[in-house]
Design a protein around this motif. Structure first.
Motif, PDB file in Angstrom:
ATOM      1  N   LEU A   1      53.625  28.897  44.550  1.00  0.00           N
ATOM      2  CA  LEU A   1      53.213  29.178  43.183  1.00  0.00           C
ATOM      3  C   LEU A   1      51.695  29.101  43.060  1.00  0.00           C
ATOM      4  N   VAL A   2      51.138  30.085  42.396  1.00  0.00           N
ATOM      5  CA  VAL A   2      49.715  30.114  42.103  1.00  0.00           C
ATOM      6  C   VAL A   2      49.550  29.932  40.600  1.00  0.00           C
ATOM      7  N   SER A   3      48.767  28.934  40.215  1.00  0.00           N
ATOM      8  CA  SER A   3      48.457  28.707  38.809  1.00  0.00           C
ATOM      9  C   SER A   3      47.125  29.374  38.500  1.00  0.00           C
ATOM     10  N   ILE A   4      47.159  30.323  37.591  1.00  0.00           N
ATOM     11  CA  ILE A   4      45.956  31.027  37.176  1.00  0.00           C
ATOM     12  C   ILE A   4      45.445  30.338  35.913  1.00  0.00           C
ATOM     13  N   VAL A   5      44.236  29.785  35.998  1.00  0.00           N
ATOM     14  CA  VAL A   5      43.694  28.968  34.918  1.00  0.00           C
ATOM     15  C   VAL A   5      42.505  29.693  34.280  1.00  0.00           C
ATOM     16  N   ILE A   6      42.583  29.838  32.949  1.00  0.00           N
ATOM     17  CA  ILE A   6      41.557  30.547  32.180  1.00  0.00           C
ATOM     18  C   ILE A   6      41.198  29.703  30.961  1.00  0.00           C
ATOM     19  N   SER A   7      39.918  29.492  30.747  1.00  0.00           N
ATOM     20  CA  SER A   7      39.447  28.900  29.495  1.00  0.00           C
ATOM     21  C   SER A   7      38.862  30.024  28.660  1.00  0.00           C
ATOM     22  N   THR A   8      39.070  29.968  27.347  1.00  0.00           N
ATOM     23  CA  THR A   8      38.561  31.041  26.494  1.00  0.00           C
ATOM     24  C   THR A   8      37.953  30.493  25.227  1.00  0.00           C
ATOM     25  N   LEU A   9      36.970  31.231  24.744  1.00  0.00           N
ATOM     26  CA  LEU A   9      36.322  30.915  23.471  1.00  0.00           C
ATOM     27  C   LEU A   9      35.842  32.216  22.843  1.00  0.00           C
ATOM     28  N   ASN A  10      36.525  32.632  21.785  1.00  0.00           N
ATOM     29  CA  ASN A  10      36.116  33.789  20.975  1.00  0.00           C
ATOM     30  C   ASN A  10      35.945  35.086  21.759  1.00  0.00           C
ATOM     31  N   ARG A  11      36.863  35.350  22.656  1.00  0.00           N
ATOM     32  CA  ARG A  11      36.842  36.614  23.407  1.00  0.00           C
ATOM     33  C   ARG A  11      38.240  37.216  23.459  1.00  0.00           C
ATOM     34  N   SER A  12      38.886  37.313  22.331  1.00  0.00           N
ATOM     35  CA  SER A  12      40.294  37.715  22.302  1.00  0.00           C
ATOM     36  C   SER A  12      40.546  39.059  22.970  1.00  0.00           C
ATOM     37  N   GLN A  13      39.734  40.063  22.703  1.00  0.00           N
ATOM     38  CA  GLN A  13      39.984  41.382  23.281  1.00  0.00           C
ATOM     39  C   GLN A  13      39.686  41.403  24.773  1.00  0.00           C
ATOM     40  N   ASP A  14      38.627  40.729  25.190  1.00  0.00           N
ATOM     41  CA  ASP A  14      38.340  40.620  26.622  1.00  0.00           C
ATOM     42  C   ASP A  14      39.463  39.858  27.323  1.00  0.00           C
ATOM     43  N   LEU A  15      39.911  38.779  26.701  1.00  0.00           N
ATOM     44  CA  LEU A  15      40.989  37.973  27.275  1.00  0.00           C
ATOM     45  C   LEU A  15      42.259  38.801  27.423  1.00  0.00           C
ATOM     46  N   LEU A  16      42.570  39.592  26.445  1.00  0.00           N
ATOM     47  CA  LEU A  16      43.759  40.449  26.522  1.00  0.00           C
ATOM     48  C   LEU A  16      43.655  41.405  27.707  1.00  0.00           C
ATOM     49  N   ALA A  17      42.488  42.001  27.916  1.00  0.00           N
ATOM     50  CA  ALA A  17      42.282  42.899  29.059  1.00  0.00           C
ATOM     51  C   ALA A  17      42.409  42.126  30.371  1.00  0.00           C
ATOM     52  N   THR A  18      41.902  40.909  30.416  1.00  0.00           N
ATOM     53  CA  THR A  18      42.010  40.068  31.614  1.00  0.00           C
ATOM     54  C   THR A  18      43.473  39.767  31.910  1.00  0.00           C
ATOM     55  N   LEU A  19      44.233  39.400  30.896  1.00  0.00           N
ATOM     56  CA  LEU A  19      45.652  39.079  31.090  1.00  0.00           C
ATOM     57  C   LEU A  19      46.446  40.315  31.524  1.00  0.00           C
ATOM     58  N   GLN A  20      46.127  41.463  30.978  1.00  0.00           N
ATOM     59  CA  GLN A  20      46.789  42.705  31.403  1.00  0.00           C
ATOM     60  C   GLN A  20      46.455  43.008  32.857  1.00  0.00           C
ATOM     61  N   ASN A  21      45.225  42.721  33.261  1.00  0.00           N
ATOM     62  CA  ASN A  21      44.806  42.923  34.646  1.00  0.00           C
ATOM     63  C   ASN A  21      45.553  41.969  35.582  1.00  0.00           C
ATOM     64  N   ILE A  22      45.691  40.728  35.191  1.00  0.00           N
ATOM     65  CA  ILE A  22      46.414  39.740  35.999  1.00  0.00           C
ATOM     66  C   ILE A  22      47.851  40.198  36.227  1.00  0.00           C
ATOM     67  N   ALA A  23      48.452  40.789  35.220  1.00  0.00           N
ATOM     68  CA  ALA A  23      49.844  41.243  35.315  1.00  0.00           C
ATOM     69  C   ALA A  23      50.018  42.333  36.371  1.00  0.00           C
TER      70      ALA A  23
END
Length: 132
Positions: free
Chosen positions: A5-27
């Motif tokens: 198992l690989v745990s992908i760890v992300i901290s975020t602050l006020n970057r909702s649209q960038d974060l969404l693109a990052t999560l889609q990329n991870i998928a």
């Protein structure tokens, strides 16, 4: 191929649209044995709303802003994976086989504790050293 198992760890602050693109990329990664942990470090934008609609993500919301390092430490403490993969909330992995390659390398040699990758800024690609 390993089932570690690989745990992908992300901290975020006020970057909702960038974060969404990052999560889609991870998928798009070909390595399926992952968990995604997002630490919301006090966002005042629509980050909480964006994350609420996404399945399969462990969301941690800090009660107050703690900063990147403390937030990542919280994520690492709850991680269940044998390995931790880090990505920032505005980054994209350009290789969809990144995790499978890294896990294979880590599994083949128990003396390797950390692996890195290259990164691209604009038209330039920077390759990390092969040894340190």
């Amino acid at each position: 191929m390993s089932n570690s198992l690989v745990s992908i760890v992300i901290s975020t602050l006020n970057r909702s649209q960038d974060l969404l693109a990052t999560l889609q990329n991870i998928a798009k990664q070909d390595y399926a044995h992952t968990e995604v942990i997002v630490i919301n470090d006090g966002s005042t934008d629509d980050t909480a709303l964006v994350l609420a609609g996404l399945p399969g993500i462990t969301l941690i919301t800090n009660p107050q802003r703690l900063g990147l390092q403390k937030s990542l430490n919280i994520g690492c403490r709850v991680a269940k994976g044998k390995y931790i993969a880090r990505i920032d909330d505005h980054d994209i992995w350009t290789d969809s086989t990144k995790l499978s390659k890294q896990v294979a390398k880590l599994e083949e040699d128990e003396h390797i504790g950390v692996v890195g990758t290259a990164f691209t800024i604009g038209q330039r690609t920077f390759i990390n050293p092969l040894s340190d």
